[in-house]
Write an enzyme that holds these catalytic residues in place. Structure first.
Site, PDB file in Angstrom:
ATOM      1  N   MET A  17      99.646 -20.156  19.682  1.00  0.00           N
ATOM      2  CA  MET A  17      99.199 -21.548  19.620  1.00  0.00           C
ATOM      3  C   MET A  17      98.753 -21.857  18.195  1.00  0.00           C
ATOM      4  O   MET A  17      97.890 -21.165  17.636  1.00  0.00           O
ATOM      5  CB  MET A  17      98.036 -21.746  20.596  1.00  0.00           C
ATOM      6  CG  MET A  17      97.344 -23.087  20.459  1.00  0.00           C
ATOM      7  SD  MET A  17      98.322 -24.478  21.091  1.00  0.00           S
ATOM      8  CE  MET A  17      97.137 -25.809  20.883  1.00  0.00           C
ATOM      9  N   HIS A  35     113.952 -13.679  19.309  1.00  0.00           N
ATOM     10  CA  HIS A  35     114.532 -14.936  18.809  1.00  0.00           C
ATOM     11  C   HIS A  35     115.721 -14.572  17.928  1.00  0.00           C
ATOM     12  O   HIS A  35     115.567 -14.371  16.725  1.00  0.00           O
ATOM     13  CB  HIS A  35     113.475 -15.730  18.032  1.00  0.00           C
ATOM     14  CG  HIS A  35     113.881 -17.153  17.789  1.00  0.00           C
ATOM     15  ND1 HIS A  35     114.842 -17.498  16.867  1.00  0.00           N
ATOM     16  CD2 HIS A  35     113.475 -18.322  18.353  1.00  0.00           C
ATOM     17  CE1 HIS A  35     114.997 -18.820  16.877  1.00  0.00           C
ATOM     18  NE2 HIS A  35     114.179 -19.343  17.773  1.00  0.00           N
ATOM     19  N   HIS A  60     116.603 -18.995  25.961  1.00  0.00           N
ATOM     20  CA  HIS A  60     116.524 -19.842  24.772  1.00  0.00           C
ATOM     21  C   HIS A  60     117.803 -19.756  23.944  1.00  0.00           C
ATOM     22  O   HIS A  60     118.749 -20.481  24.187  1.00  0.00           O
ATOM     23  CB  HIS A  60     115.283 -19.484  23.959  1.00  0.00           C
ATOM     24  CG  HIS A  60     114.973 -20.466  22.889  1.00  0.00           C
ATOM     25  ND1 HIS A  60     114.512 -21.727  23.155  1.00  0.00           N
ATOM     26  CD2 HIS A  60     115.075 -20.387  21.549  1.00  0.00           C
ATOM     27  CE1 HIS A  60     114.355 -22.399  22.021  1.00  0.00           C
ATOM     28  NE2 HIS A  60     114.686 -21.602  21.032  1.00  0.00           N
ATOM     29  N   CYS A  84     103.748 -30.923  20.826  1.00  0.00           N
ATOM     30  CA  CYS A  84     103.408 -30.011  21.938  1.00  0.00           C
ATOM     31  C   CYS A  84     104.555 -29.781  22.916  1.00  0.00           C
ATOM     32  O   CYS A  84     104.699 -28.681  23.475  1.00  0.00           O
ATOM     33  CB  CYS A  84     102.196 -30.529  22.697  1.00  0.00           C
ATOM     34  SG  CYS A  84     100.925 -31.292  21.663  1.00  0.00           S
ATOM     35  N   CYS A 104     107.149 -26.688  23.235  1.00  0.00           N
ATOM     36  CA  CYS A 104     106.719 -25.417  23.836  1.00  0.00           C
ATOM     37  C   CYS A 104     106.167 -25.581  25.251  1.00  0.00           C
ATOM     38  O   CYS A 104     106.397 -24.755  26.120  1.00  0.00           O
ATOM     39  CB  CYS A 104     105.658 -24.740  22.967  1.00  0.00           C
ATOM     40  SG  CYS A 104     106.349 -24.062  21.446  1.00  0.00           S
ATOM     41  N   HIS A 105     105.395 -26.659  25.500  1.00  0.00           N
ATOM     42  CA  HIS A 105     104.703 -26.759  26.791  1.00  0.00           C
ATOM     43  C   HIS A 105     105.487 -27.572  27.819  1.00  0.00           C
ATOM     44  O   HIS A 105     105.123 -27.554  28.994  1.00  0.00           O
ATOM     45  CB  HIS A 105     103.325 -27.398  26.602  1.00  0.00           C
ATOM     46  CG  HIS A 105     102.393 -26.581  25.754  1.00  0.00           C
ATOM     47  ND1 HIS A 105     101.706 -25.486  26.233  1.00  0.00           N
ATOM     48  CD2 HIS A 105     102.054 -26.681  24.447  1.00  0.00           C
ATOM     49  CE1 HIS A 105     100.975 -24.967  25.253  1.00  0.00           C
ATOM     50  NE2 HIS A 105     101.174 -25.666  24.160  1.00  0.00           N
TER      51      HIS A 105
HETATM   52 FE1  DHE Z   1     115.821 -24.452  17.102  1.00  0.00          FE
HETATM   53  C1  DHE Z   1     119.043 -23.266  17.590  1.00  0.00           C
HETATM   54  C2  DHE Z   1     115.539 -25.044  20.436  1.00  0.00           C
HETATM   55  C3  DHE Z   1     112.508 -25.157  16.660  1.00  0.00           C
HETATM   56  C4  DHE Z   1     116.261 -24.344  13.726  1.00  0.00           C
HETATM   57  N1  DHE Z   1     117.065 -24.203  18.718  1.00  0.00           N
HETATM   58  C5  DHE Z   1     118.344 -23.666  18.710  1.00  0.00           C
HETATM   59  C6  DHE Z   1     118.841 -23.611  20.068  1.00  0.00           C
HETATM   60  C7  DHE Z   1     117.852 -24.127  20.866  1.00  0.00           C
HETATM   61  C8  DHE Z   1     116.741 -24.494  20.024  1.00  0.00           C
HETATM   62  C9  DHE Z   1     117.910 -24.298  22.370  1.00  0.00           C
HETATM   63  C10 DHE Z   1     120.200 -23.060  20.500  1.00  0.00           C
HETATM   64  C11 DHE Z   1     121.275 -24.089  20.401  1.00  0.00           C
HETATM   65  C12 DHE Z   1     122.636 -23.540  20.783  1.00  0.00           C
HETATM   66  O1  DHE Z   1     123.003 -22.456  20.305  1.00  0.00           O
HETATM   67  O2  DHE Z   1     123.335 -24.193  21.581  1.00  0.00           O
HETATM   68  N2  DHE Z   1     114.275 -24.959  18.342  1.00  0.00           N
HETATM   69  C13 DHE Z   1     114.375 -25.153  19.675  1.00  0.00           C
HETATM   70  C14 DHE Z   1     113.074 -25.480  20.228  1.00  0.00           C
HETATM   71  O3  DHE Z   1     112.832 -25.806  21.430  1.00  0.00           O
HETATM   72  C15 DHE Z   1     112.064 -25.239  19.185  1.00  0.00           C
HETATM   73  C16 DHE Z   1     111.391 -23.924  19.464  1.00  0.00           C
HETATM   74  C17 DHE Z   1     110.923 -26.218  19.107  1.00  0.00           C
HETATM   75  C18 DHE Z   1     111.357 -27.627  19.041  1.00  0.00           C
HETATM   76  O4  DHE Z   1     110.603 -28.456  19.508  1.00  0.00           O
HETATM   77  O5  DHE Z   1     112.435 -27.920  18.563  1.00  0.00           O
HETATM   78  C19 DHE Z   1     112.985 -25.144  17.950  1.00  0.00           C
HETATM   79  N3  DHE Z   1     114.586 -24.697  15.465  1.00  0.00           N
HETATM   80  C20 DHE Z   1     113.288 -24.997  15.504  1.00  0.00           C
HETATM   81  C21 DHE Z   1     112.734 -25.154  14.165  1.00  0.00           C
HETATM   82  O6  DHE Z   1     111.546 -25.460  13.869  1.00  0.00           O
HETATM   83  C22 DHE Z   1     113.822 -24.824  13.197  1.00  0.00           C
HETATM   84  C23 DHE Z   1     113.466 -23.529  12.494  1.00  0.00           C
HETATM   85  C24 DHE Z   1     114.028 -25.874  12.122  1.00  0.00           C
HETATM   86  C25 DHE Z   1     114.658 -27.157  12.585  1.00  0.00           C
HETATM   87  O7  DHE Z   1     115.671 -27.532  12.009  1.00  0.00           O
HETATM   88  O8  DHE Z   1     114.110 -27.775  13.493  1.00  0.00           O
HETATM   89  C26 DHE Z   1     114.987 -24.625  14.165  1.00  0.00           C
HETATM   90  N4  DHE Z   1     117.375 -23.906  15.889  1.00  0.00           N
HETATM   91  C27 DHE Z   1     117.350 -23.953  14.519  1.00  0.00           C
HETATM   92  C28 DHE Z   1     118.635 -23.521  14.008  1.00  0.00           C
HETATM   93  C29 DHE Z   1     119.438 -23.194  15.125  1.00  0.00           C
HETATM   94  C30 DHE Z   1     118.617 -23.446  16.289  1.00  0.00           C
HETATM   95  C31 DHE Z   1     119.005 -23.417  12.544  1.00  0.00           C
HETATM   96  C32 DHE Z   1     120.871 -22.689  15.139  1.00  0.00           C
HETATM   97  C33 DHE Z   1     120.956 -21.258  14.728  1.00  0.00           C
HETATM   98  C34 DHE Z   1     122.367 -20.724  14.734  1.00  0.00           C
HETATM   99  O9  DHE Z   1     122.625 -19.855  13.885  1.00  0.00           O
HETATM  100  O10 DHE Z   1     123.184 -21.125  15.565  1.00  0.00           O
END
Ligand code: DHE
Length: 547
Positions: free
Chosen positions: A88, A370, A327, A47, A50-51
């Protein structure tokens, strides 16, 4: 499971700490210590992303007790069970949570949130390890790897990264990291790789060693998502920076040892209301190519800080009022402008890195932008544009980025493309490609979530541009699971794009390589050790911000 089942926050990150049950108010259901601990763990796993830890809301709605108590137990229980079209997840009907866990969570939410512990310099320093000191490291590259063509691959649920050679597609090595590594970033010289786990552990990997390995590690907090390294001339490899979700802070470290040098709290006032927020989390961070500066996006307060790292004892920051819920984002093709999604506001904020100011906040006209780092290309009608997809609908927004030669189009939405559906996480192209690739990872339809839409950029001048569908999941040959396709990433010369086929931890996953010229399958990378590959980072494109 549901899309959101995999799209979830950190595991043991905070729950492992001794958390006290906050003073329960009269009338709120009592939880035993064991129940509270368990509920806390579930909250942080499922949770908090997101929250928010303090439940103030961001991508998800606020869940403070004034709100949860008004709704009451049954409402909470049903909402958790069935979810909502607003995003949700349906934790109950998808079987991600058991009935008894849902009831526990509904009771938990009627109690005050736990205040997790702080993580200041004593705690951070206690986690610092230099495994190979600088004077014992190689003085030149000791392997024959083409470092610029390496792919650093997140193996989300095994707590590792894999380094894969771009030409041979062989796994060079796997390296143990923090829990569920989120991203990889590479130092300006191309030697040092920085990765950060959701548990806020940073690994520094020396790519010059015969077999690349971790040479230092550090935890900057309990939960984090972003890491970056100084790129300005004269500061190559000098500093690293990591941004934490909890505690809300960023940490500047020595680039070669990860010695923590400075912690800056991001708590403070929301940019427009000017009311205090106790948990403004650090989202994406980028390093300027124009100045010795890091750009730090602060989610809940909607502020962007330009942090001058040329003199960190006398730290200068420019604080920009942007928009709430910042984000992810990336540069335009010139790297002068940075575009970041304020996702829950359906907006993109644009920063001029040269002049250090907000250019504009643009409404994307879609639901929950996104972009990842976004995609830059020259539109046949509108000139240079930057693209983002949306989590909440099928639109892809193109924003003009050339104020000099296309002033009318600059910083406006010049076109909206219609893709396969909602649930898009990443768009991608490359300067040598004339295709725009759009994933739909979190779409609930397995055909859509396992395939990618490709637009021909040359045809975008037409009325309703069509796209081709690449059945990446099918191409992988994997027969089980939802086969979610996520995050296209180009190789060094821009001739191939790699997609992850992301399945459950106990299921088979793969990386599918597509020929960018022909849009045909080129190869499938499979290995028992490729557990839940998600992010992939080509070292050259990541270092030079090519996307
Ligand atoms: Fe991410 C980038 C946060 C869920 C894969 N993710 C980022 C960034 C943030 C972030 C702040 C940017 C970093 C930067 O550029 O400095 N991500 C979050 C969350 O808060 C969220 C929504 C939920 C969580 O609790 O984590 C979340 N993210 C995911 C996933 O479920 C993903 C799909 C699979 C995983 O590996 O967890 C995922 N996030 C990614 C990827 C990037 C990313 C592959 C970098 C993308 C890029 O091309 O630079």
């Amino acid at each position: 499971g549901t899309p959101a089942g995999q799209y979830q926050p950190s595991l043991d990150a905070l729950g492992a700490q001794a958390l006290e049950q906050a003073g329960a108010k009269p009338g709120s259901p009592q939880l035993s210590d064991a129940e509270f601990k368990r509920a806390n763990q579930i909250y942080f796993e499922r949770c908090a992303g997101c929250h928010g830890v303090l439940r103030k809301g961001a991508t998800g709605k606020p869940l403070t007790t004034n709100i949860t108590r008004e709704h009451g137990y049954e409402y909470l229980r049903d909402f958790i069970t069935y979810g909502s079209p607003g995003g949700m997840p349906n934790w109950g009907t998808s079987n991600e949570l058991q009935q008894e866990e849902i009831e526990l969570m509904a009771r938990y939410l009627l109690n005050e949130p736990a205040q997790p512990p702080e993580f200041g310099m004593p705690e951070i320093r206690a986690t610092w390890k230099v495994i190979v000191p600088v004077d014992q490291r190689p003085t030149k590259q000791m392997n024959k790897l083409d470092l610029d063509n390496l792919m650093s691959v997140t193996l989300r649920d095994s707590g590792e990264i894999a380094l894969i050679d771009g030409a041979s597609k062989q796994i060079v090595t796997r390296i143990k990291t923090g829990y569920a590594v989120h991203i990889s970033r590479i130092s300006a010289s191309g030697r040092y790789l920085y990765v950060i786990g959701r548990d806020a552990k940073v690994n520094l990997i020396d790519l010059w060693m015969e077999i690349p390995a971790t040479v230092a590690e550090l935890k900057v907090g309990n939960e984090a998502r972003s890491v970056e390294t100084s790129k300005f001339k004269g500061f190559e490899d000098k500093y690293a920076i990591a941004g934490a979700y909890w505690p809300p802070q960023y940490v500047i470290m020595d680039g070669a040892t990860l010695e923590p040098l400075k912690i800056v709290s991001t708590r403070g006032m929301i940019y427009d209301e000017q009311t205090y927020h106790p948990e403004p989390r650090v989202a994406s961070i980028v390093a300027s190519h124009f100045k010795p500066e890091f750009l730090v996006n602060i989610k809940e307060t909607g502020k962007i800080r330009l942090v001058d790292y040329s003199d960190i004892k006398n730290l200068k920051e420019i604080e920009i009022e942007a928009e709430r819920f910042l984000h992810d984002g990336g540069f335009d093709a010139t790297k002068r402008y940075f575009m970041v999604a304020a996702n829950a506001r359906n907006k993109v904020a644009i920063i001029d890195m040269k002049e250090g100011r907000l250019v504009k906040v643009v409404e994307t006209q879609g639901q929950t932008p996104h972009p990842g780092r976004g995609a830059n290309f020259v539109h046949p009608k509108h000139g240079p544009v930057w693209a983002t997809g949306h989590l909440g609908d099928e639109t892809i927004t193109l924003i003009g980025t050339d104020p000099e030669k296309h002033p009318k189009e600059a910083w406006t939405v010049v076109q909206t493309l219609i893709g396969q559906g909602g649930g898009s996480l990443f768009v991608k192209t490359h300067p040598k490609s004339h295709y725009l690739y759009v994933d739909t990872t979190l779409n609930t339809d397995p055909d859509i979530s396992s395939s990618v839409a490709v637009f021909d950029i040359k045809e975008l001048g037409q009325d309703k541009p069509k796209y081709k569908v690449l059945p990446i999941g099918e191409w992988s040959g994997i027969k089980e699971g939802q086969r979610r396709v996520v995050q296209g990433e180009f190789n060094k010369d821009g001739s191939e794009i790699w997609f992850s086929v992301w399945n459950g931890k106990a299921q088979e996953s793969a990386i599918v390589v597509v020929d960018d010229k022909t849009l045909k399958l080129k190869s499938v990378i499979k290995d028992k050790s490729l557990i839940t590959p998600t992010g992939k980072f080509n070292l050259l494109n990541t270092r030079d911000d090519v996307y």
